[in-house]
Design an enzyme around this catalytic site. Sequence first.
Site, PDB file in Angstrom:
ATOM      1  N   ALA A 127       0.842  -1.207   0.000  1.00 46.56           N
ATOM      2  CA  ALA A 127       0.000   0.000   0.000  1.00 46.56           C
ATOM      3  C   ALA A 127       0.871   1.249   0.000  1.00 46.56           C
ATOM      4  O   ALA A 127       1.191   1.813   1.058  1.00 46.56           O
ATOM      5  CB  ALA A 127      -0.930  -0.035   1.205  1.00 46.56           C
ATOM      6  N   GLY A 134       0.152   9.154  -7.003  1.00 48.04           N
ATOM      7  CA  GLY A 134       0.327   7.968  -7.836  1.00 48.04           C
ATOM      8  C   GLY A 134       1.759   7.903  -8.331  1.00 48.04           C
ATOM      9  O   GLY A 134       2.657   7.417  -7.620  1.00 48.04           O
ATOM     10  N   SER A 135       2.007   8.468  -9.521  1.00 45.66           N
ATOM     11  CA  SER A 135       3.389   8.487 -10.042  1.00 45.66           C
ATOM     12  C   SER A 135       4.300   9.239  -9.080  1.00 45.66           C
ATOM     13  O   SER A 135       5.455   8.861  -8.883  1.00 45.66           O
ATOM     14  CB  SER A 135       3.410   9.174 -11.421  1.00 45.66           C
ATOM     15  OG  SER A 135       2.579   8.476 -12.311  1.00 45.66           O
ATOM     16  N   ASP A 246      11.724  -2.530  -7.953  1.00 48.41           N
ATOM     17  CA  ASP A 246      12.633  -3.149  -8.948  1.00 48.41           C
ATOM     18  C   ASP A 246      12.295  -4.634  -9.097  1.00 48.41           C
ATOM     19  O   ASP A 246      12.330  -5.186 -10.188  1.00 48.41           O
ATOM     20  CB  ASP A 246      14.097  -3.006  -8.524  1.00 48.41           C
ATOM     21  CG  ASP A 246      14.627  -1.592  -8.751  1.00 48.41           C
ATOM     22  OD1 ASP A 246      13.967  -0.806  -9.457  1.00 48.41           O
ATOM     23  OD2 ASP A 246      15.708  -1.289  -8.214  1.00 48.41           O
ATOM     24  N   ARG A 274     -10.137 -20.336 -39.171  1.00 44.11           N
ATOM     25  CA  ARG A 274     -11.121 -19.447 -39.796  1.00 44.11           C
ATOM     26  C   ARG A 274     -10.870 -19.345 -41.308  1.00 44.11           C
ATOM     27  O   ARG A 274      -9.738 -19.082 -41.723  1.00 44.11           O
ATOM     28  CB  ARG A 274     -10.980 -18.064 -39.165  1.00 44.11           C
ATOM     29  CG  ARG A 274     -11.823 -16.971 -39.793  1.00 44.11           C
ATOM     30  CD  ARG A 274     -13.271 -17.107 -39.422  1.00 44.11           C
ATOM     31  NE  ARG A 274     -14.043 -15.961 -39.855  1.00 44.11           N
ATOM     32  CZ  ARG A 274     -15.371 -15.927 -39.829  1.00 44.11           C
ATOM     33  NH1 ARG A 274     -16.050 -16.984 -39.395  1.00 44.11           N
ATOM     34  NH2 ARG A 274     -16.011 -14.863 -40.220  1.00 44.11           N
ATOM     35  N   GLN A 285      -1.005 -13.113 -46.304  1.00 43.52           N
ATOM     36  CA  GLN A 285       0.263 -12.590 -45.794  1.00 43.52           C
ATOM     37  C   GLN A 285       0.042 -11.511 -44.717  1.00 43.52           C
ATOM     38  O   GLN A 285       0.844 -11.381 -43.789  1.00 43.52           O
ATOM     39  CB  GLN A 285       1.105 -12.034 -46.949  1.00 43.52           C
ATOM     40  CG  GLN A 285       2.567 -11.959 -46.584  1.00 43.52           C
ATOM     41  CD  GLN A 285       3.419 -11.532 -47.751  1.00 43.52           C
ATOM     42  OE1 GLN A 285       3.112 -10.548 -48.418  1.00 43.52           O
ATOM     43  NE2 GLN A 285       4.483 -12.265 -48.017  1.00 43.52           N
ATOM     44  N   GLU A 369       2.635  -0.255 -10.932  1.00 46.53           N
ATOM     45  CA  GLU A 369       4.067  -0.352 -10.559  1.00 46.53           C
ATOM     46  C   GLU A 369       4.901   0.587 -11.432  1.00 46.53           C
ATOM     47  O   GLU A 369       6.034   0.268 -11.817  1.00 46.53           O
ATOM     48  CB  GLU A 369       4.542  -1.806 -10.571  1.00 46.53           C
ATOM     49  CG  GLU A 369       3.717  -2.638  -9.580  1.00 46.53           C
ATOM     50  CD  GLU A 369       4.379  -3.862  -9.037  1.00 46.53           C
ATOM     51  OE1 GLU A 369       5.608  -3.996  -9.164  1.00 46.53           O
ATOM     52  OE2 GLU A 369       3.646  -4.697  -8.452  1.00 46.53           O
ATOM     53  N   GLU A 373       5.366   5.904 -18.943  1.00 43.98           N
ATOM     54  CA  GLU A 373       6.076   7.204 -18.929  1.00 43.98           C
ATOM     55  C   GLU A 373       7.118   7.199 -17.799  1.00 43.98           C
ATOM     56  O   GLU A 373       8.260   7.624 -17.987  1.00 43.98           O
ATOM     57  CB  GLU A 373       5.077   8.363 -18.730  1.00 43.98           C
ATOM     58  CG  GLU A 373       4.161   8.639 -19.915  1.00 43.98           C
ATOM     59  CD  GLU A 373       2.993   7.641 -20.038  1.00 43.98           C
ATOM     60  OE1 GLU A 373       2.769   6.825 -19.115  1.00 43.98           O
ATOM     61  OE2 GLU A 373       2.307   7.678 -21.074  1.00 43.98           O
TER      62      GLU A 373
HETATM   63  C1  LIG Z   1      -5.464  -2.380 -11.036  1.00 37.54           C
HETATM   64  C2  LIG Z   1      -4.452  -1.582 -10.267  1.00 37.54           C
HETATM   65  C3  LIG Z   1      -3.764  -2.176  -9.219  1.00 37.54           C
HETATM   66  C4  LIG Z   1      -2.846  -1.436  -8.481  1.00 37.54           C
HETATM   67  N1  LIG Z   1      -2.220  -2.020  -7.401  1.00 37.54           N
HETATM   68  C5  LIG Z   1      -1.471  -1.243  -6.563  1.00 37.54           C
HETATM   69  C6  LIG Z   1      -0.981  -1.780  -5.334  1.00 37.54           C
HETATM   70  O1  LIG Z   1      -1.169  -2.974  -5.011  1.00 37.54           O
HETATM   71  N2  LIG Z   1      -0.309  -0.951  -4.495  1.00 37.54           N
HETATM   72  C7  LIG Z   1      -0.079   0.365  -4.791  1.00 37.54           C
HETATM   73  O2  LIG Z   1       0.548   1.050  -3.991  1.00 37.54           O
HETATM   74  N3  LIG Z   1      -0.525   0.892  -5.969  1.00 37.54           N
HETATM   75  C8  LIG Z   1      -1.220   0.130  -6.853  1.00 37.54           C
HETATM   76  N4  LIG Z   1      -1.711   0.669  -8.020  1.00 37.54           N
HETATM   77  C9  LIG Z   1      -1.487   2.086  -8.302  1.00 37.54           C
HETATM   78  C10 LIG Z   1      -0.579   2.322  -9.494  1.00 37.54           C
HETATM   79  O3  LIG Z   1       0.745   2.024  -9.169  1.00 37.54           O
HETATM   80  C11 LIG Z   1      -0.805   3.785  -9.958  1.00 37.54           C
HETATM   81  O4  LIG Z   1      -2.077   3.802 -10.580  1.00 37.54           O
HETATM   82  C12 LIG Z   1       0.271   4.253 -10.887  1.00 37.54           C
HETATM   83  O5  LIG Z   1       1.482   4.428 -10.199  1.00 37.54           O
HETATM   84  C13 LIG Z   1      -0.109   5.581 -11.577  1.00 37.54           C
HETATM   85  O6  LIG Z   1      -0.579   6.518 -10.665  1.00 37.54           O
HETATM   86  P1  LIG Z   1      -1.958   7.290 -10.965  1.00 37.54           P
HETATM   87  O7  LIG Z   1      -2.963   6.264 -11.317  1.00 37.54           O
HETATM   88  O8  LIG Z   1      -2.234   8.192  -9.819  1.00 37.54           O
HETATM   89  O9  LIG Z   1      -1.661   8.157 -12.268  1.00 37.54           O
HETATM   90  P2  LIG Z   1      -0.948   9.586 -12.312  1.00 37.54           P
HETATM   91  O10 LIG Z   1       0.327   9.563 -11.555  1.00 37.54           O
HETATM   92  O11 LIG Z   1      -1.944  10.631 -11.969  1.00 37.54           O
HETATM   93  O12 LIG Z   1      -0.598   9.693 -13.873  1.00 37.54           O
HETATM   94  C14 LIG Z   1      -1.527  10.113 -14.854  1.00 37.54           C
HETATM   95  C15 LIG Z   1      -0.781  10.209 -16.183  1.00 37.54           C
HETATM   96  O13 LIG Z   1       0.263  11.206 -16.087  1.00 37.54           O
HETATM   97  C16 LIG Z   1       1.516  10.623 -16.433  1.00 37.54           C
HETATM   98  N5  LIG Z   1       2.580  11.236 -15.636  1.00 37.54           N
HETATM   99  C17 LIG Z   1       2.622  11.417 -14.296  1.00 37.54           C
HETATM  100  N6  LIG Z   1       3.778  11.981 -13.945  1.00 37.54           N
HETATM  101  C18 LIG Z   1       4.494  12.161 -15.075  1.00 37.54           C
HETATM  102  C19 LIG Z   1       5.786  12.683 -15.368  1.00 37.54           C
HETATM  103  N7  LIG Z   1       6.600  13.144 -14.403  1.00 37.54           N
HETATM  104  N8  LIG Z   1       6.192  12.709 -16.658  1.00 37.54           N
HETATM  105  C20 LIG Z   1       5.394  12.228 -17.636  1.00 37.54           C
HETATM  106  N9  LIG Z   1       4.167  11.704 -17.432  1.00 37.54           N
HETATM  107  C21 LIG Z   1       3.735  11.667 -16.157  1.00 37.54           C
HETATM  108  C22 LIG Z   1       1.354   9.143 -16.119  1.00 37.54           C
HETATM  109  O14 LIG Z   1       2.311   8.369 -16.829  1.00 37.54           O
HETATM  110  C23 LIG Z   1      -0.066   8.895 -16.572  1.00 37.54           C
HETATM  111  O15 LIG Z   1      -0.098   8.726 -17.959  1.00 37.54           O
HETATM  112  C24 LIG Z   1      -2.592  -0.075  -8.807  1.00 37.54           C
HETATM  113  C25 LIG Z   1      -3.265   0.499  -9.894  1.00 37.54           C
HETATM  114  C26 LIG Z   1      -4.197  -0.227 -10.614  1.00 37.54           C
HETATM  115  C27 LIG Z   1      -4.925   0.453 -11.743  1.00 37.54           C
END
Ligand SMILES: Cc1cc2nc3c(=O)[nH]c(=O)nc-3n(C[C@H](O)[C@H](O)[C@H](O)COP(=O)(O)OP(=O)(O)OC[C@H]3O[C@@H](n4cnc5c(N)ncnc54)[C@H](O)[C@@H]3O)c2cc1C
Length: 386
Positions: A127, A134-135, A246, A274, A285, A369, A373
Amino acid sequence: MSWALTPLTEEQREIQKTAREFAQQEIAPYSEQWDRDSHFEPSLVPKLGELGFLGMMIPEKYDGLGLDTLTYLIALEEIARVDASVAVMLSVHNSLPTQMLLKWGSEDQKERFLKPMARGEMLGCFALSEPEAGSDAASLRTQAVRDGDHWVLNGTKAWVTSGTKGDVFLAMARTDSPSDRRGARGISTFIITPDLPGFAVSKKEDKMGLRASPTVQLHFADMRVPSNRLLGTVGCGFIYAMQSLDNGRLGIAAQAIGIAEAALRQAAAYAADRKQFGKLIKEFQAIQFKLADMATRVASARALLHMSATAKDRGEHMTQFSAMAKLLASETAMFVTTQAIQIFGGYGYVKEYPVERLFRDAKVTEIYEGTSEIQRIVIARELYSR
Ligand SMILES: Cc1cc2nc3c(=O)[nH]c(=O)nc-3n(C[C@H](O)[C@H](O)[C@H](O)COP(=O)(O)OP(=O)(O)OC[C@H]3O[C@@H](n4cnc5c(N)ncnc54)[C@H](O)[C@@H]3O)c2cc1C
């Protein structure tokens, strides 16, 4: 249609066969229904535990199988070929919480949590993410405040894989104070169990794919966590999380390759069955070229993954390798499943054939994970860091 970088050892072939047979017997007959019902089958956890698949890279001393990374990934790919939802449960458990406990846990924590997790008696979750983090995970807001021999946690964790069924959650929270923010160094990791007062599963996500894997939000309200549930050192939690990812990214790459391999096989079989214009469509091809590109990309992604796994087991720095392996494998899964649907035509667009599910399941491998990007940012950064 399955290649390895080096010939598999006898042990690897044995584990691969066990995983394949288990997937065929215990998962394949039910996958479609579980996807439709968004059903996580709880009996899988003890069954996989009996095979040792919930402690694959845990040493025998802690009740695991003590396998190397490559062997683990070969087994994971076999499961993912049949069901990506089961594969992500295995990937998270084996790559993240168990590895974190092994690396940074105290002997008491290993006894209490790692051993039962390795035996499949407890399921592990990770978690890190939050609704607003997120990112940019280091911007997380869940706050932990020391109170005698406890920590008191408040906040919301998002997107937690296996969350409704998790027994042990490795959760990241801020341990710096609001008046003295220390960025990534102000984050620590805690071992959370659902019996702690103030713990709640607050929302289950309704997802496009991986529907048999429950993804949830957790809410911590004045949750009192005994101080012996802190993992390792205060302020090191974000470093632990990044180092663990990693490992995690290799698991997601194996999951993506499993999905891609399944889509390739389905498409090749369909093209050999099919007929249009009086010919099997595999005679065209245009279809052959699609299958050739799909097979080439799957083989390349697998080769990079296996190379990365062996580099990890040699103890090499593998942040860049694991980001590359995850990036290539996830984009391969998306490419191959898209092409597979094209080869199936209209039949690929309906639930009658499994390629529709494979396509939906593939997408998330480009997101979790670390998005594609973020993988590219990691790969480019590493070019200049050593
Ligand atoms: C089904 C599922 C299971 C998951 N399981 C877990 C889990 O068990 N534990 C956990 O901790 N998390 C989990 N996650 C969370 C997951 O790791 C995040 O969704 C992911 O890291 C992206 O974060 P966000 O969804 O907030 O997107 P955001 O960070 O808001 O990103 C939105 C968009 O902006 C882009 N972006 C963001 N920052 C930059 C940058 N600096 N440069 C360029 N582009 C950028 C991203 O690439 C993306 O395209 C899970 C997600 C899903 C959908």
